[in-house]
Design a protein around this motif. Structure first.
Motif, PDB file in Angstrom:
ATOM      1  N   LEU A  84       9.814   5.981  -6.447  1.00  0.00           N
ATOM      2  CA  LEU A  84       9.066   5.490  -5.076  1.00  0.00           C
ATOM      3  C   LEU A  84       8.119   5.275  -5.868  1.00  0.00           C
ATOM      4  N   GLY A  85       6.565   5.204  -6.498  1.00  0.00           N
ATOM      5  CA  GLY A  85       5.642   4.505  -6.042  1.00  0.00           C
ATOM      6  C   GLY A  85       5.685   2.632  -6.203  1.00  0.00           C
ATOM      7  N   VAL A  86       6.588   2.126  -6.901  1.00  0.00           N
ATOM      8  CA  VAL A  86       7.414   0.803  -6.472  1.00  0.00           C
ATOM      9  C   VAL A  86       6.959   0.039  -5.291  1.00  0.00           C
ATOM     10  N   LEU A  87       8.369   1.177  -4.465  1.00  0.00           N
ATOM     11  CA  LEU A  87       8.789   0.857  -2.840  1.00  0.00           C
ATOM     12  C   LEU A  87       6.820   1.209  -1.926  1.00  0.00           C
ATOM     13  N   GLY A  88       6.352   2.216  -2.530  1.00  0.00           N
ATOM     14  CA  GLY A  88       5.217   2.598  -1.922  1.00  0.00           C
ATOM     15  C   GLY A  88       4.575   1.633  -1.848  1.00  0.00           C
ATOM     16  N   LEU A  89       4.284   1.015  -3.029  1.00  0.00           N
ATOM     17  CA  LEU A  89       3.424   0.321  -3.546  1.00  0.00           C
ATOM     18  C   LEU A  89       3.797  -1.562  -2.340  1.00  0.00           C
ATOM     19  N   LEU A  90       4.957  -1.450  -2.324  1.00  0.00           N
ATOM     20  CA  LEU A  90       5.458  -2.582  -2.118  1.00  0.00           C
ATOM     21  C   LEU A  90       5.085  -2.755  -0.294  1.00  0.00           C
ATOM     22  N   ASN A 128      -2.437   3.977   1.361  1.00  0.00           N
ATOM     23  CA  ASN A 128      -1.037   4.596   1.298  1.00  0.00           C
ATOM     24  C   ASN A 128      -1.096   3.861   0.017  1.00  0.00           C
ATOM     25  N   GLY A 129      -1.266   2.595  -0.415  1.00  0.00           N
ATOM     26  CA  GLY A 129      -1.261   1.857  -2.106  1.00  0.00           C
ATOM     27  C   GLY A 129      -2.036   2.734  -2.954  1.00  0.00           C
ATOM     28  N   ILE A 130      -3.035   3.823  -2.758  1.00  0.00           N
ATOM     29  CA  ILE A 130      -3.229   4.191  -3.421  1.00  0.00           C
ATOM     30  C   ILE A 130      -2.653   4.932  -4.172  1.00  0.00           C
ATOM     31  N   PHE A 131      -2.251   5.953  -3.047  1.00  0.00           N
ATOM     32  CA  PHE A 131      -1.251   7.426  -3.963  1.00  0.00           C
ATOM     33  C   PHE A 131       0.038   6.073  -4.055  1.00  0.00           C
ATOM     34  N   ALA A 132       0.260   5.256  -3.704  1.00  0.00           N
ATOM     35  CA  ALA A 132       1.457   4.109  -5.042  1.00  0.00           C
ATOM     36  C   ALA A 132       1.214   4.575  -6.357  1.00  0.00           C
ATOM     37  N   LEU A 133      -0.230   4.200  -6.132  1.00  0.00           N
ATOM     38  CA  LEU A 133      -0.814   3.059  -7.935  1.00  0.00           C
ATOM     39  C   LEU A 133      -0.409   4.219  -8.879  1.00  0.00           C
TER      40      LEU A 133
END
Length: 202
Positions: free
Chosen positions: A174-180, A135-140
């Motif tokens: 959305l990417g920042v939220l997913g990475l968090l 999930n962090g990879i997709f967010a990044l």
């Protein structure tokens, strides 16, 4: 006396040299009038002449509409991709679920017959961290794509691409939220690994 004038006129009309001189004088006067009126002389080319429709061939070289159109399409596509990746980082992906199941199976094989705490760590903790990793990879990736769309060098002023810019900002958020959230899952901030209470020995 009238006979003398008539003979002079007839002589002028029939004399070739007189006719040539008259025609040359008329041509010179016509050319001078055309030049004063702004009409180019016969056989000459006006430097700033354009086509009848006011079209200049140099306009083709200076018109970047084709390049800007292609750039706008790529920016719109990147915005959609950023939003999709951002949503995937929040909801999870099939590849993350697949890797989670794989880690669970590996953990069961390695810890068969081992302690309960080791089985929990291998069957629950490792798969949980695997999901957080993907999930962090997709967010990044979503953040990078959105940043390229929004802050790329030479980005033209958006005249009709407001929706594209809005999607890019949405993908970035959305990417920042997913990475968090992925970071919270990876470091077990709110979800510690379950601990089995020790049973008293009889």
């Amino acid at each position: 006396m009238d006979t003398t004038k008539t003979d002079a006129l007839d002589k002028a009309a029939t004399d070739p040299e007189t006719q040539d001189s008259t025609e040359s004088t008329d041509s010179t006067a016509t050319a001078a009038d055309d030049q004063d009126a702004g009409v180019p002389a016969q056989g000459g080319i006006e430097p700033d002449a354009r086509d009848e429709d006011g079209f200049d061939e140099d306009d083709l070289d200076d018109d970047p509409s084709g390049t800007q159109g292609a750039t706008g399409v790529l920016a719109a596509a990147g915005s959609v991709v950023a939003v999709g990746l951002g949503i995937s980082s929040l909801t999870g992906t099939w590849i993350g679920d697949l890797m989670k199941d794989r880690e669970q199976l590996i953990g069961q094989i390695k810890t068969s017959g081992g302690s309960v705490q080791a089985q929990l760590a291998a069957g629950y903790g490792t798969p949980w961290h695997t999901v957080a990793l993907f999930n962090g990879i997709f967010a990044l990736v979503a953040i990078l794509v959105a940043a390229v769309v929004l802050f790329r060098p030479g980005r033209p002023a958006a005249a009709g691409n407001h929706w594209s810019q809005a999607l890019a900002w949405g993908g970035l958020i959305l990417g920042v939220l997913g990475l968090l959230i992925a970071g919270v899952m990876w470091f077990d901030v709110f979800t510690d690994l379950p601990v089995v209470a020790a049973t008293p020995q009889q």
